[in-house]
Design a protein around this motif. Structure first.
Motif, PDB file in Angstrom:
ATOM      1  N   TYR A  89      43.672  80.940  48.229  1.00  0.00           N
ATOM      2  CA  TYR A  89      43.305  80.937  49.253  1.00  0.00           C
ATOM      3  C   TYR A  89      42.932  79.630  49.681  1.00  0.00           C
ATOM      4  O   TYR A  89      44.587  79.001  50.811  1.00  0.00           O
ATOM      5  N   LYS A 130      49.881  81.663  57.342  1.00  0.00           N
ATOM      6  CA  LYS A 130      48.712  81.935  57.956  1.00  0.00           C
ATOM      7  C   LYS A 130      48.967  83.862  56.853  1.00  0.00           C
ATOM      8  O   LYS A 130      47.240  83.799  56.782  1.00  0.00           O
ATOM      9  N   TYR A 131      49.710  84.293  56.926  1.00  0.00           N
ATOM     10  CA  TYR A 131      50.043  85.725  56.516  1.00  0.00           C
ATOM     11  C   TYR A 131      49.331  85.698  55.068  1.00  0.00           C
ATOM     12  O   TYR A 131      48.205  86.315  54.851  1.00  0.00           O
ATOM     13  N   ARG A 140      47.799  83.524  53.212  1.00  0.00           N
ATOM     14  CA  ARG A 140      46.517  82.982  53.291  1.00  0.00           C
ATOM     15  C   ARG A 140      45.050  83.649  53.359  1.00  0.00           C
ATOM     16  O   ARG A 140      44.570  84.413  52.325  1.00  0.00           O
ATOM     17  N   GLU A 141      45.401  84.898  54.542  1.00  0.00           N
ATOM     18  CA  GLU A 141      45.171  85.780  55.506  1.00  0.00           C
ATOM     19  C   GLU A 141      44.570  86.714  54.081  1.00  0.00           C
ATOM     20  O   GLU A 141      43.339  87.457  53.445  1.00  0.00           O
ATOM     21  N   SER A 142      45.620  87.293  53.258  1.00  0.00           N
ATOM     22  CA  SER A 142      45.733  88.613  52.398  1.00  0.00           C
ATOM     23  C   SER A 142      45.204  88.135  51.154  1.00  0.00           C
ATOM     24  O   SER A 142      44.088  88.721  50.911  1.00  0.00           O
ATOM     25  N   LYS A 181      41.943  85.899  51.212  1.00  0.00           N
ATOM     26  CA  LYS A 181      41.343  86.262  51.628  1.00  0.00           C
ATOM     27  C   LYS A 181      40.358  87.249  51.799  1.00  0.00           C
ATOM     28  O   LYS A 181      38.913  87.728  51.322  1.00  0.00           O
ATOM     29  N   SER A 182      41.618  87.878  52.411  1.00  0.00           N
ATOM     30  CA  SER A 182      40.845  89.548  52.559  1.00  0.00           C
ATOM     31  C   SER A 182      40.880  90.420  50.998  1.00  0.00           C
ATOM     32  O   SER A 182      39.722  90.775  50.859  1.00  0.00           O
TER      33      SER A 182
END
Length: 127
Positions: free
Chosen positions: A77, A109-110, A112-114, A116-117
């Motif tokens: 991330y 961004k998508y 990274r969010e994956s 991060k989740s």
């Protein structure tokens, strides 16, 4: 607390990514996430036990089953912007090769969010 090769095994990072592009983010993930979850005393004690190869079986399980997946996903991330964009002498570049297409910002961004989740899942599990 994890090696660059372990990071690549846990995540989708390709084998050809240079260690220098990843190692700083492993350290950041440890400092930003693991130290605050474990507390400074236990964090430093665990690092010392790793350094002198004196981990207990419980510490090995904690490290392998809980800490390593959290560090790996949070490190990716943190690393993704720098893997996509390179800061050079006079500018920020988005390098590409003949065989690849640059990632759009919304795709980055998508992604990274994956990560991060997933990291947040492992953080909750560690807690």
């Amino acid at each position: 607390m994890i090696s660059e090769s372990r990071l690549k095994k846990i995540t989708s990072i390709d084998e050809n990514v240079e260690p220098d592009d990843l190692v700083p983010y492993i350290t950041q993930a440890q400092d930003l996430k693991i130290q605050s979850v474990l507390g400074t005393y236990f964090f430093n004690n665990l690092k010392d036990s790793i350094a002198d190869s004196s981990l207990t079986d419980a510490e090995k399980d904690l490290l392998n089953d809980y800490i390593a997946p959290l560090i790996a996903n949070y490190a990716v991330y943190l690393a993704l912007p720098s893997l996509n964009y390179k800061i050079k002498n006079k500018s920020v570049l988005n390098p590409s090769s003949e065989e690849s297409v640059n990632t759009a910002l919304d795709e980055l961004k998508y992604l990274r969010e994956s990560y991060k989740s997933t990291a947040e899942f492992y953080e909750a599990r560690l807690l």
